[in-house]
Design a protein around this motif. Structure first.
Motif, short mmCIF file in Angstrom:
data_model
loop_
_atom_site.label_atom_id
_atom_site.label_comp_id
_atom_site.label_asym_id
_atom_site.label_seq_id
_atom_site.Cartn_x
_atom_site.Cartn_y
_atom_site.Cartn_z
N GLU A 147 1.14 8.02 -1.99
CA GLU A 147 1.26 9.36 -2.59
C GLU A 147 0.36 9.53 -3.81
N PHE B 30 -3.13 0.56 4.87
CA PHE B 30 -4.07 -0.17 5.74
C PHE B 30 -3.86 0.13 7.21
N ARG B 31 -2.57 0.12 7.63
CA ARG B 31 -2.29 0.09 9.07
C ARG B 31 -1.92 1.43 9.65
N ALA C 14 8.14 6.67 -1.49
CA ALA C 14 8.34 5.85 -2.69
C ALA C 14 8.57 6.70 -3.94
N GLU D 150 9.70 3.64 6.13
CA GLU D 150 10.33 3.35 7.43
C GLU D 150 10.67 1.86 7.44
N THR E 289 5.66 -1.87 1.88
CA THR E 289 4.85 -2.85 2.61
C THR E 289 5.41 -3.03 4.01
N SER E 290 4.51 -3.19 4.98
CA SER E 290 4.92 -3.20 6.39
C SER E 290 5.45 -4.55 6.85
N HIS F 222 -3.31 -10.39 -4.15
CA HIS F 222 -4.46 -10.22 -3.25
C HIS F 222 -5.74 -9.86 -4.01
N ASN G 234 11.20 1.70 1.49
CA ASN G 234 9.98 1.94 2.27
C ASN G 234 10.12 3.27 3.00
N TRP H 125 -8.12 0.16 7.47
CA TRP H 125 -8.76 -0.75 8.43
C TRP H 125 -9.36 -0.01 9.62
N ALA I 200 0.81 -1.22 0.00
CA ALA I 200 0.00 0.00 0.00
C ALA I 200 0.85 1.28 0.00
#
Ligand code: APR
Length: 228
Positions: free
Chosen positions: A18, A24-25, A216, A200, A173-174, A112, A198, A31, A13
């Motif tokens: 941007e 999502f998180r 990104a 972070e 992606t986390s 997904h 990423n 979410w 995500a």
């Protein structure tokens, strides 16, 4: 470049953040305010298909916003494929948006699923989405989305590509959701060079050979220059 490298790119995500799509998180992420068991599991769908469809209709409508468009990171990946050839660059995306294809990428696996598609539950037939379709020939229509507890799509192709790759690049992606979060480990076992781009450090940061942190739209075009 003497030999063209084979590159598998995993996106999440963060690459679309941007472009105006929430991750999502994050705080205010997709979410937040939603019970994942209700809107992103098969059981939740069987309990209340209309509520689940309306959640995905809401997400789908975001893709129709003219301000939601590919950013420099999506375009850089499309250019990379154009330069090295589709046989050498595979995007495996966890994203259900259509921004990689809008940027011009061709070799994409939507592991997904895709927001712009739905699936006939009984026959497995996948087709372009109409917002208000719930039943087709008396069979339930579901979003073509992989929910929690379900197996992501085209896993054999992904593992095959990872086993043959020279580089595995994970973007935005986390590292919370498997099997995608495990690709870096697999790539390391295959001797593939692993790169994290990423905002972070992700949960798997220690597993990457190279890591570059920043938005990104900046770090992806900059890093991609290594192959151009
Ligand atoms: N540039 C790069 N990375 C960013 C940016 C940005 N502009 N903005 C946010 N990020 C990073 C965040 O720091 C975070 O590590 O993107 C990551 C997004 O993480 P998640 O919200 O967890 O999204 P993702 O990893 O794609 O989620 C995986 O979980 O909910 C399921 O099926 C859903 O495909 C999704 C999967």
């Amino acid at each position: 470049m003497l030999q063209i490298p084979k590159i598998v790119i995993l996106t999440g995500a963060g690459i679309s953040a941007e472009s105006g799509l929430s991750t999502f998180r994050a705080q205010n992420g997709l979410w937040e305010g939603h019970n994942v068991d209700d809107v992103a599991t098969y059981e939740g769908y069987l309990r209340d298909p209309i509520a689940v469809h309306s959640f995905y209709n809401m997400l789908r409508s975001k893709l129709q916003n003219p301000e939601v468009k590919p950013n420099a990171a999506h375009f850089a990946l499309a250019q990379l494929e154009q330069k090295l050839g589709s046989d050498n660059v595979l995007i495996v995306t966890q994203n259900v948006d259509n921004l990689h294809e809008k940027a011009g990428s061709k070799n994409i696996i939507h592991m997904h699923g895709e927001l712009l598609k739905v699936r006939n539950e009984k026959t497995g037939q996948v087709f372009a989405c109409y917002d208000d379709v719930i039943y087709q020939d008396n069979h339930l229509i579901r979003p073509h989305i992989v929910w929690f507890g379900e197996m992501p799509l085209q896993m054999d192709e992904i593992y095959d590509a990872l086993s043959k790759a020279d580089y595995f690049i994970s973007i935005g992606t986390s590292g919370n959701v498997y099997p995608a979060a495990g690709f870096v480990q697999m790539a390391n076992q295959f001797g593939v060079k692993t790169v994290e781009l990423n905002l972070e450090p992700s949960l798997g940061e220690n597993l990457f050979n190279t890591k570059i942190y920043g938005p990104a739209s900046q770090v992806v075009p900059e890093y991609i220059k290594n192959f151009m």
